[in-house]
Design an enzyme around this catalytic site. Structure first.
Site, PDB file in Angstrom:
ATOM      1  N   ASN A 144      10.433  -9.867  -4.301  1.00  0.00           N
ATOM      2  CA  ASN A 144      11.797 -10.272  -3.945  1.00  0.00           C
ATOM      3  C   ASN A 144      11.722 -11.513  -3.046  1.00  0.00           C
ATOM      4  O   ASN A 144      11.308 -11.419  -1.901  1.00  0.00           O
ATOM      5  CB  ASN A 144      12.466  -9.092  -3.216  1.00  0.00           C
ATOM      6  CG  ASN A 144      13.882  -9.389  -2.780  1.00  0.00           C
ATOM      7  OD1 ASN A 144      14.341 -10.540  -2.851  1.00  0.00           O
ATOM      8  ND2 ASN A 144      14.577  -8.371  -2.308  1.00  0.00           N
ATOM      9  N   CYS A 197      20.075 -12.302   0.016  1.00  0.00           N
ATOM     10  CA  CYS A 197      19.662 -12.467  -1.398  1.00  0.00           C
ATOM     11  C   CYS A 197      20.757 -13.077  -2.257  1.00  0.00           C
ATOM     12  O   CYS A 197      20.494 -13.505  -3.376  1.00  0.00           O
ATOM     13  CB  CYS A 197      19.240 -11.118  -1.965  1.00  0.00           C
ATOM     14  SG  CYS A 197      17.860 -10.425  -1.067  1.00  0.00           S
ATOM     15  N   HIS A 238      19.212 -10.801  -9.505  1.00  0.00           N
ATOM     16  CA  HIS A 238      18.356 -10.889  -8.314  1.00  0.00           C
ATOM     17  C   HIS A 238      17.165  -9.954  -8.519  1.00  0.00           C
ATOM     18  O   HIS A 238      17.326  -8.817  -8.961  1.00  0.00           O
ATOM     19  CB  HIS A 238      19.157 -10.496  -7.076  1.00  0.00           C
ATOM     20  CG  HIS A 238      18.302 -10.353  -5.865  1.00  0.00           C
ATOM     21  ND1 HIS A 238      17.425 -11.336  -5.485  1.00  0.00           N
ATOM     22  CD2 HIS A 238      18.169  -9.340  -4.968  1.00  0.00           C
ATOM     23  CE1 HIS A 238      16.786 -10.937  -4.398  1.00  0.00           C
ATOM     24  NE2 HIS A 238      17.218  -9.729  -4.067  1.00  0.00           N
TER      25      HIS A 238
HETATM   26  N1  ACO Z   1       3.309   2.882  -0.334  1.00  0.00           N
HETATM   27  C1  ACO Z   1       3.175   4.211  -0.455  1.00  0.00           C
HETATM   28  N2  ACO Z   1       4.136   5.085  -0.082  1.00  0.00           N
HETATM   29  C2  ACO Z   1       5.274   4.559   0.430  1.00  0.00           C
HETATM   30  C3  ACO Z   1       5.460   3.185   0.593  1.00  0.00           C
HETATM   31  C4  ACO Z   1       4.413   2.327   0.188  1.00  0.00           C
HETATM   32  N3  ACO Z   1       4.492   0.991   0.284  1.00  0.00           N
HETATM   33  N4  ACO Z   1       6.686   2.966   1.136  1.00  0.00           N
HETATM   34  C5  ACO Z   1       7.243   4.183   1.308  1.00  0.00           C
HETATM   35  N5  ACO Z   1       6.390   5.153   0.883  1.00  0.00           N
HETATM   36  C6  ACO Z   1       6.590   6.590   0.874  1.00  0.00           C
HETATM   37  C7  ACO Z   1       7.667   7.022   1.835  1.00  0.00           C
HETATM   38  O1  ACO Z   1       7.137   7.200   3.127  1.00  0.00           O
HETATM   39  C8  ACO Z   1       8.111   8.326   1.207  1.00  0.00           C
HETATM   40  O2  ACO Z   1       7.174   9.325   1.543  1.00  0.00           O
HETATM   41  P1  ACO Z   1       7.667  10.823   1.892  1.00  0.00           P
HETATM   42  O3  ACO Z   1       8.332  11.291   0.648  1.00  0.00           O
HETATM   43  O4  ACO Z   1       6.388  11.513   2.235  1.00  0.00           O
HETATM   44  O5  ACO Z   1       8.619  10.651   3.037  1.00  0.00           O
HETATM   45  C9  ACO Z   1       7.978   8.094  -0.292  1.00  0.00           C
HETATM   46  O6  ACO Z   1       7.085   6.974  -0.419  1.00  0.00           O
HETATM   47  C10 ACO Z   1       9.291   7.755  -0.976  1.00  0.00           C
HETATM   48  O7  ACO Z   1       9.962   6.732  -0.239  1.00  0.00           O
HETATM   49  P2  ACO Z   1      11.366   6.241  -0.642  1.00  0.00           P
HETATM   50  O8  ACO Z   1      11.842   5.252   0.369  1.00  0.00           O
HETATM   51  O9  ACO Z   1      12.263   7.397  -0.947  1.00  0.00           O
HETATM   52  O10 ACO Z   1      11.041   5.493  -2.023  1.00  0.00           O
HETATM   53  P3  ACO Z   1      12.040   4.886  -3.047  1.00  0.00           P
HETATM   54  O11 ACO Z   1      11.747   5.439  -4.383  1.00  0.00           O
HETATM   55  O12 ACO Z   1      13.464   4.887  -2.576  1.00  0.00           O
HETATM   56  O13 ACO Z   1      11.582   3.342  -3.087  1.00  0.00           O
HETATM   57  C11 ACO Z   1      12.231   1.184  -2.249  1.00  0.00           C
HETATM   58  C12 ACO Z   1      11.683   2.553  -1.906  1.00  0.00           C
HETATM   59  C13 ACO Z   1      11.294   0.545  -3.224  1.00  0.00           C
HETATM   60  C14 ACO Z   1      12.319   0.377  -0.973  1.00  0.00           C
HETATM   61  C15 ACO Z   1      13.627   1.307  -2.895  1.00  0.00           C
HETATM   62  O14 ACO Z   1      14.422   2.163  -2.126  1.00  0.00           O
HETATM   63  C16 ACO Z   1      14.342  -0.022  -3.044  1.00  0.00           C
HETATM   64  O15 ACO Z   1      13.949  -0.875  -3.817  1.00  0.00           O
HETATM   65  N6  ACO Z   1      15.469  -0.203  -2.346  1.00  0.00           N
HETATM   66  C17 ACO Z   1      16.323  -1.395  -2.514  1.00  0.00           C
HETATM   67  C18 ACO Z   1      15.779  -2.628  -1.930  1.00  0.00           C
HETATM   68  C19 ACO Z   1      16.775  -3.745  -2.161  1.00  0.00           C
HETATM   69  O16 ACO Z   1      17.341  -3.871  -3.242  1.00  0.00           O
HETATM   70  N7  ACO Z   1      17.077  -4.553  -1.181  1.00  0.00           N
HETATM   71  C20 ACO Z   1      18.212  -5.463  -1.345  1.00  0.00           C
HETATM   72  C21 ACO Z   1      17.894  -6.808  -1.520  1.00  0.00           C
HETATM   73  S1  ACO Z   1      16.864  -7.471  -0.275  1.00  0.00           S
HETATM   74  C22 ACO Z   1      17.742  -8.680   0.623  1.00  0.00           C
HETATM   75  O17 ACO Z   1      18.921  -8.832   0.579  1.00  0.00           O
HETATM   76  C23 ACO Z   1      17.002  -9.470   1.552  1.00  0.00           C
END
Ligand code: ACO
Length: 324
Positions: free
Chosen positions: A281, A113, A251
């Site tokens: 993203n 990214c 980003h």
């Molecule tokens: N729909 C419904 N539920 C979901 C989904 C979905 N798509 N995905 C995960 N869940 C569930 C999980 O299973 C979990 O359930 P559980 O509590 O029963 O185990 C619950 O939702 C919470 O999951 P978390 O992973 O804790 O959710 P979080 O609030 O952390 O959000 C996310 C996840 C959106 C991925 C976040 O962590 C994020 O944005 N991370 C950073 C991503 C990023 O910045 N990447 C860097 C750049 S990308 C690059 O360089 C290519």
């Protein structure tokens, strides 16, 4: 002193829109979960376009906006981790597509990214050295190709897209004020996608999954901390306060990361550009795509100070400050 001035911007996204509702039919998810956790409502995915197609179309739009002929381009740098081919570089395919002269330099940069800001940093240094007069800097990714469309934790986050800028060597106060690029390879396994080359007859290892893997929670925490530090570095280098920043273009990974960064730096909402609700993203495409939109919708005026900040796989992070 020579500066790299952004004299034109362009972008391109494929036509096909994939909404959160469309994803509800593909994996166990909901529009509410996706939009409240990420801010994303829809994204674009390639049907016939490829990485090089998107890069060329964004670059053509940037050249048109700049009023610069492809024949005047000395350097093409493409930030991408989803290149068209293993080789040649996607930048060489863009060179061919656009009719950029034989003998110009063209290469790709892999920084996930942060790819666009890494590419900008390199082109900026070539321009400041006097070796290059005009450069095309492109950020493009086609994550739809490396996403496991059955994995709800990742498939809802990404989209395909490209953005480009034309840099021109000019004297004066306008142009790139600073670029900072950083990485920390010890966190490589937070976010990665392995090569999907076929196994050789000599390998004694299971074939690696070609799909993107991400430790979302940890990446989130590091992203908030790192993006804030990266902006502070750009501000300190240029003696900027939050008041001097006309627009922050971060980003576009997650609205919660962007809002946490905004609050940490005490920036008002109108000073932070977001479009991830419509594109998700797009990795290296994200910042130049947002920049082009901001330019075309009149959000950027002559003399404005724009700060860019990125964070992504590597881990990599980067910032740049530009006087418009
Ligand atoms: N729909 C419904 N539920 C979901 C989904 C979905 N798509 N995905 C995960 N869940 C569930 C999980 O299973 C979990 O359930 P559980 O509590 O029963 O185990 C619950 O939702 C919470 O999951 P978390 O992973 O804790 O959710 P979080 O609030 O952390 O959000 C996310 C996840 C959106 C991925 C976040 O962590 C994020 O944005 N991370 C950073 C991503 C990023 O910045 N990447 C860097 C750049 S990308 C690059 O360089 C290519």
């Amino acid at each position: 002193m020579l500066r790299a001035r952004i004299v034109g911007t362009g972008s391109y996204v494929p036509e096909k829109v994939l909404t959160n509702q469309d994803l509800e039919a593909m994996v166990e998810t909901s529009d509410t979960w996706i939009s409240t956790r990420t801010g994303i409502r829809e994204r674009r995915v390639c049907v016939t376009d490829t990485t090089a197609d998107m890069a060329s179309k964004a670059a053509k739009n940037a050249l048109k906006a700049a009023g610069v002929s492809p024949k005047d381009i000395d350097l093409i740098v493409v930030g991408t981790v989803t290149p068209e081919m293993a080789f040649p570089a996607t930048a060489c395919l863009v060179q061919s597509d656009l009719g950029v002269r034989s003998g110009a330099a063209a290469f790709d940069v892999s920084a996930a990214c942060s790819g666009f800001l890494y590419a900008l940093d390199i082109a900026n240094k070539y321009i400041k050295s006097g070796e290059v007069k005009k450069a095309l800097v492109i950020g493009v990714d086609r994550f739809s190709k490396i996403i496991d469309w059955k994995d709800r934790a990742t498939c809802v986050l990404f989209g395909d897209g490209a953005g480009a800028v034309v840099l021109s060597a000019e004297k004066g106060s306008k142009g790139v004020l600073s670029c900072h690029i950083h990485s920390d390879g010890k966190h490589w396994d937070m976010l990665y996608a392995q090569n999907s080359c076929p196994q050789t007859p000599f390998e004694d290892k299971e074939q690696a999954s070609p799909f993107l893997k991400m430790n979302g929670n940890e990446t989130f925490k590091i992203a908030v901390r790192t993006m804030g530090n990266a902006i502070t570095e750009a501000m300190e280098t240029n003696g900027l306060t939050a008041d001097n920043i006309s627009l922050l273009i971060p980003h576009q990974a997650n609205l919660r990361i962007i809002n946490a960064t905004r609050d940490r730096l005490k920036l008002t909402d109108d000073k932070v550009y977001t479009n991830l609700d419509r594109y998700g993203n797009t990795s290296a495409g994200s910042i130049p795509l947002a920049l082009d939109e901001a330019v075309r919708t009149g959000k950027i005026k002559d003399g404005d100070v724009i700060v860019f900040v990125s964070f992504g796989g590597g881990l990599t992070w980067a910032s740049a400050a530009v006087k418009w």
